[in-house]
Design a protein around this motif. Structure first.
Motif, PDB file in Angstrom:
ATOM      1  N   LEU A 150       0.871  -1.173   0.000  1.00 42.10           N
ATOM      2  CA  LEU A 150       0.000   0.000   0.000  1.00 42.10           C
ATOM      3  C   LEU A 150       0.909   1.223   0.000  1.00 42.10           C
ATOM      4  CD1 LEU A 150      -2.894   1.206   0.316  1.00 42.10           C
ATOM      5  CD2 LEU A 150      -2.502   1.160   2.784  1.00 42.10           C
ATOM      6  N   ASP A 151       0.772   2.041  -1.042  1.00 39.25           N
ATOM      7  CA  ASP A 151       1.658   3.195  -1.215  1.00 39.25           C
ATOM      8  C   ASP A 151       0.806   4.468  -1.118  1.00 39.25           C
ATOM      9  OD1 ASP A 151       3.341   5.178  -2.045  1.00 39.25           O
ATOM     10  OD2 ASP A 151       3.992   4.175  -3.891  1.00 39.25           O
ATOM     11  N   ASP A 152       1.024   5.237  -0.055  1.00 39.96           N
ATOM     12  CA  ASP A 152       0.220   6.462   0.091  1.00 39.96           C
ATOM     13  C   ASP A 152       0.989   7.702  -0.363  1.00 39.96           C
ATOM     14  OD1 ASP A 152       2.027   6.899   2.076  1.00 39.96           O
ATOM     15  OD2 ASP A 152       0.572   6.948   3.718  1.00 39.96           O
ATOM     16  N   GLY A 153       2.078   7.490  -1.079  1.00 37.46           N
ATOM     17  CA  GLY A 153       2.866   8.613  -1.570  1.00 37.46           C
ATOM     18  C   GLY A 153       3.999   8.962  -0.630  1.00 37.46           C
ATOM     19  N   ALA A 154       3.772   8.758   0.661  1.00 37.76           N
ATOM     20  CA  ALA A 154       4.805   9.083   1.652  1.00 37.76           C
ATOM     21  C   ALA A 154       5.572   7.830   2.051  1.00 37.76           C
ATOM     22  CB  ALA A 154       4.172   9.718   2.883  1.00 37.76           C
ATOM     23  N   SER A 155       4.862   6.712   2.159  1.00 41.62           N
ATOM     24  CA  SER A 155       5.528   5.459   2.543  1.00 41.62           C
ATOM     25  C   SER A 155       4.825   4.274   1.885  1.00 41.62           C
ATOM     26  CB  SER A 155       5.497   5.307   4.062  1.00 41.62           C
ATOM     27  OG  SER A 155       4.152   5.225   4.484  1.00 41.62           O
ATOM     28  N   GLU A 156       5.523   3.155   1.864  1.00 38.97           N
ATOM     29  CA  GLU A 156       4.976   1.948   1.247  1.00 38.97           C
ATOM     30  C   GLU A 156       4.956   0.835   2.300  1.00 38.97           C
ATOM     31  OE1 GLU A 156       6.728   1.403  -2.578  1.00 38.97           O
ATOM     32  OE2 GLU A 156       5.579  -0.410  -3.010  1.00 38.97           O
ATOM     33  N   VAL A 157       3.771   0.285   2.552  1.00 34.18           N
ATOM     34  CA  VAL A 157       3.618  -0.750   3.581  1.00 34.18           C
ATOM     35  C   VAL A 157       3.366  -2.088   2.892  1.00 34.18           C
ATOM     36  CG1 VAL A 157       2.267  -1.491   5.590  1.00 34.18           C
ATOM     37  CG2 VAL A 157       2.563   0.948   5.110  1.00 34.18           C
ATOM     38  N   ALA A 158       4.076  -3.131   3.317  1.00 28.97           N
ATOM     39  CA  ALA A 158       3.897  -4.456   2.712  1.00 28.97           C
ATOM     40  C   ALA A 158       2.647  -5.122   3.281  1.00 28.97           C
ATOM     41  CB  ALA A 158       5.132  -5.315   2.973  1.00 28.97           C
ATOM     42  N   LEU A 159       1.543  -5.066   2.523  1.00 32.82           N
ATOM     43  CA  LEU A 159       0.308  -5.723   2.971  1.00 32.82           C
ATOM     44  C   LEU A 159       0.498  -7.228   3.005  1.00 32.82           C
ATOM     45  CD1 LEU A 159      -2.438  -3.755   0.979  1.00 32.82           C
ATOM     46  CD2 LEU A 159      -1.499  -3.257   3.241  1.00 32.82           C
ATOM     47  N   SER A 160       1.350  -7.723   2.123  1.00 33.68           N
ATOM     48  CA  SER A 160       1.506  -9.182   2.012  1.00 33.68           C
ATOM     49  C   SER A 160       2.229  -9.775   3.216  1.00 33.68           C
ATOM     50  CB  SER A 160       2.207  -9.543   0.704  1.00 33.68           C
ATOM     51  OG  SER A 160       3.277  -8.672   0.439  1.00 33.68           O
ATOM     52  N   LYS A 161       2.536  -8.940   4.215  1.00 35.95           N
ATOM     53  CA  LYS A 161       3.106  -9.493   5.440  1.00 35.95           C
ATOM     54  C   LYS A 161       2.159  -9.303   6.625  1.00 35.95           C
ATOM     55  CE  LYS A 161       7.906  -9.061   4.122  1.00 35.95           C
ATOM     56  NZ  LYS A 161       9.127  -8.270   4.192  1.00 35.95           N
ATOM     57  N   LEU A 162       0.979  -8.771   6.354  1.00 38.29           N
ATOM     58  CA  LEU A 162       0.056  -8.450   7.448  1.00 38.29           C
ATOM     59  C   LEU A 162      -1.148  -9.388   7.468  1.00 38.29           C
ATOM     60  CD1 LEU A 162      -0.046  -4.544   7.095  1.00 38.29           C
ATOM     61  CD2 LEU A 162       1.374  -5.910   8.641  1.00 38.29           C
ATOM     62  N   ALA A 163      -1.761  -9.500   8.651  1.00 34.39           N
ATOM     63  CA  ALA A 163      -3.012 -10.260   8.773  1.00 34.39           C
ATOM     64  C   ALA A 163      -4.154  -9.415   8.197  1.00 34.39           C
ATOM     65  CB  ALA A 163      -3.279 -10.565  10.243  1.00 34.39           C
ATOM     66  N   PRO A 164      -5.227 -10.075   7.727  1.00 33.47           N
ATOM     67  CA  PRO A 164      -6.331  -9.332   7.100  1.00 33.47           C
ATOM     68  C   PRO A 164      -6.879  -8.187   7.959  1.00 33.47           C
ATOM     69  CG  PRO A 164      -6.605 -11.673   6.717  1.00 33.47           C
ATOM     70  CD  PRO A 164      -5.419 -11.532   7.635  1.00 33.47           C
ATOM     71  N   HIS A 165      -7.005  -8.392   9.265  1.00 33.75           N
ATOM     72  CA  HIS A 165      -7.592  -7.318  10.084  1.00 33.75           C
ATOM     73  C   HIS A 165      -6.655  -6.111  10.163  1.00 33.75           C
ATOM     74  CE1 HIS A 165      -5.116  -9.247  13.208  1.00 33.75           C
ATOM     75  NE2 HIS A 165      -5.170  -8.097  13.848  1.00 33.75           N
ATOM     76  N   ARG A 166      -5.339  -6.352  10.058  1.00 35.79           N
ATOM     77  CA  ARG A 166      -4.378  -5.242  10.050  1.00 35.79           C
ATOM     78  C   ARG A 166      -4.483  -4.470   8.726  1.00 35.79           C
ATOM     79  NH1 ARG A 166      -2.334  -2.343  12.395  1.00 35.79           N
ATOM     80  NH2 ARG A 166      -0.175  -2.346  11.692  1.00 35.79           N
ATOM     81  N   ILE A 167      -4.682  -5.235   7.642  1.00 34.40           N
ATOM     82  CA  ILE A 167      -4.848  -4.601   6.324  1.00 34.40           C
ATOM     83  C   ILE A 167      -6.086  -3.704   6.348  1.00 34.40           C
ATOM     84  CG2 ILE A 167      -5.307  -5.055   3.874  1.00 34.40           C
ATOM     85  CD1 ILE A 167      -3.657  -7.646   4.205  1.00 34.40           C
ATOM     86  N   ALA A 168      -7.161  -4.225   6.956  1.00 34.35           N
ATOM     87  CA  ALA A 168      -8.404  -3.432   7.058  1.00 34.35           C
ATOM     88  C   ALA A 168      -8.159  -2.175   7.884  1.00 34.35           C
ATOM     89  CB  ALA A 168      -9.516  -4.281   7.672  1.00 34.35           C
ATOM     90  N   SER A 169      -7.364  -2.296   8.948  1.00 33.91           N
ATOM     91  CA  SER A 169      -7.139  -1.119   9.806  1.00 33.91           C
ATOM     92  C   SER A 169      -6.297  -0.054   9.092  1.00 33.91           C
ATOM     93  CB  SER A 169      -6.482  -1.526  11.128  1.00 33.91           C
ATOM     94  OG  SER A 169      -5.152  -1.937  10.895  1.00 33.91           O
TER      95      SER A 169
END
Lengths: 230, 268
Positions: free
Chosen positions: B79-98
């Motif tokens: 997930l890239d919000d322009g400021a930083s890029e977070v690896a969703l593929s390392k997170l649990a679904p509820h963390r992705i939702a948050s």
């Protein structure tokens, strides 16, 4: 061939279907109505999956309300549920074979017909049904019901989730299946225009009651709107 | 790698303030059947993006891989919000939702023991415990979310929210409302209007348009072509596990590959 009289059914103490009388002959019969009108509840009750709280359903001259679902299926009533409806651990081919246990026609021929109807399934014969896409799952469920030597097919929203190419094909084939195999079909469908193109007659359900039962070609926009309460 | 007409899709650059999902080398197989193999794809650069393709193309699996409700064999989703890029593929679904990436379900998911109102409160409850007495303990949520929940119930004319949802259509709408209550940045929709009548479909799209105008991005899988052509800013066409075409709706609907593999001549 099929007759429902005074049918009431629902969940716990609440009747979703509130007294229905209708009959279906050798025809394609569409059931239309808004979400919550009771279409799925009615088909589940016809297939024996939900008990009636009142009334009677007759099929092929016999009373089927109160019989277990497998007895009703063996009498020639096929059911394609709205969602899922396949054995996830079995392959596509085995799912079709299960449907063919009560068929008289050679199963191999019937399987070839299903593959012709849904070419996408041909390459998936040996894949576990639980790994199929939503649309493919619908094809297997419909195919399995067609494997049966059904005299009456209940189809609950059979085209929801199918790609446009298959939707066109499916409606064409519904008419073809009805005419070549002398199978009566009861179909619920949100695509009212398409359903009315292939149906002989239609019933509009509103809050568990029939507001209209008429020839499909005579169903007016006003009658539909009244059913959908728009 | 997909072919595109470049209109609105160049480089997958995010509009200012709009987060995007970046997919790289993502694969998934079931047995010997590869259902997803996407080398490089950006989703969410435009406010509304359609994802279409034949049955079995891999659309639902791709959405599930993004949410990590299905685990990928290889590759990454960020997930890239322009400021930083977070690896969703390392997170649990509820963390992705948050983090603001939320998905509705193709096959309706239901909380059979909960009333309509409680099933909606569950979405915003701190303790995600679906036992009715647990939700009852979080009644303070009504003060915070009651008005918003009621506004959604009014849109779809749920007249008895103290009762249970029975029809598939009702359950589908509740699934959508639960997602909206999470105030997502990117909402993934998997066939949200399948099985809904035309008037309710129109209500769903009108509601989504309002949310998009307020800054939410939508990625929508749908076979209702009126919805896809009328609602999407850009359409991705997926076949055999990969996005092979992308462009604006007019470009996609006229493309011979789309007509041949998906639409059929009746829709040209």
């Amino acid at each position: 061939m099929f007759e429902a009289s005074g049918v009431r059914c629902g969940y716990e103490d609440i009747d979703v279907i509130k007294g229905l009388d209708f009959s279906v002959g050798e025809e394609v019969f569409a059931i239309l109505g808004a979400n919550g009108a009771g279409k799925t509840t009615l088909l589940s009750a016809i297939a024996g999956l939900l008990p009636l709280s009142a009334g009677r359903i007759r099929f092929g001259g016999e009373t089927i309300s109160g019989l277990p679902p497998w007895r009703i299926a063996a009498m020639g009533l096929g059911f394609v549920p709205q969602e899922r409806g396949v054995f996830g651990d079995l392959t596509v081919l085995d799912n079709l074979r299960v449907g063919g246990l009560v068929a008289r026609q050679a199963r191999g021929d019937r399987i070839d017909e299903i593959m012709e109807l849904f070419p996408a399934l041909a390459g998936l014969r040996n894949q576990r049904a639980g790994t199929l896409s939503g649309g493919e799952t619908k094809m297997v469920a419909a195919g399995r019901a067609l494997m049966q030597d059904a005299k009456l097919l209940l189809m609950d929203e059979p085209t929801a989730g199918l790609s446009p190419l298959y939707v066109e094909n499916f409606f064409d084939r519904i008419r073809q299946i009805h005419e070549t195999k002398q199978v009566a079909i009861i179909i619920t469908e949100q695509n009212a225009t398409k359903a009315l193109e292939v149906a002989d007659r239609a019933m509009v359900l509103s809050l568990g009651e029939a507001t209209t039962i008429t020839d499909a070609k005579n169903l007016t926009t006003d009658q539909l709107r009244k059913g959908y309460q728009i | 790698m997909s072919e595109g007409n470049g209109q609105g899709t160049e480089g997958g650059a995010a509009a200012p303030g709009r987060a995007v999902i970046r997919i790289r080398g993502l694969t998934k197989s079931f047995g010997d059947q590869t259902v997803v193999h996407v080398d490089d794809l950006v989703l969410g650069a435009q406010p509304v993006e359609g994802l279409i393709g034949p049955n079995g193309a891999g659309k639902t699996t791709l959405m599930r891989l993004i949410m990590r409700s299905t685990r990928a064999d290889t590759g990454s989703v960020t997930l890239d919000d322009g400021a930083s890029e977070v690896a969703l593929s390392k997170l649990a679904p509820h963390r992705i939702a948050s983090l603001g990436v939320v998905k509705t379900n193709q096959v309706t998911q239901d909380f059979a023991g909960l009333t309509i109102w409680d099933s909606l409160l569950l979405a915003v409850a701190q303790r995600r415990d679906e036992r009715p007495h647990r939700i009852y303990r979080e009644r303070h949520l009504v003060e915070r979310y009651g008005e918003e929940i009621q506004s959604y119930l009014d849109v779809f004319e749920f007249s008895e929210p103290g009762g249970f949802a029975h029809s598939t259509g009702e359950k589908k709408l509740l699934d959508l409302i639960r997602c909206l209550l999470l105030n997502p940045k990117i909402l993934l929709l998997d066939e949200p209007t399948a099985g809904l009548p035309e008037d309710v479909t129109a209500q769903v799209i009108e509601l989504l348009r309002a949310k998009v105008a307020a800054g939410m991005s939508v990625i929508i899988v749908e076979h209702d072509l009126d919805v896809i052509w009328g609602f999407s800013d850009v359409v991705h066409f997926m076949a055999e596990g990969d996005v092979i075409l992308e462009g604006d709706p007019d470009y996609i609907r006229a493309h011979s590959t789309v007509v041949e593999k998906y639409l059929g001549s009746g829709h040209v």
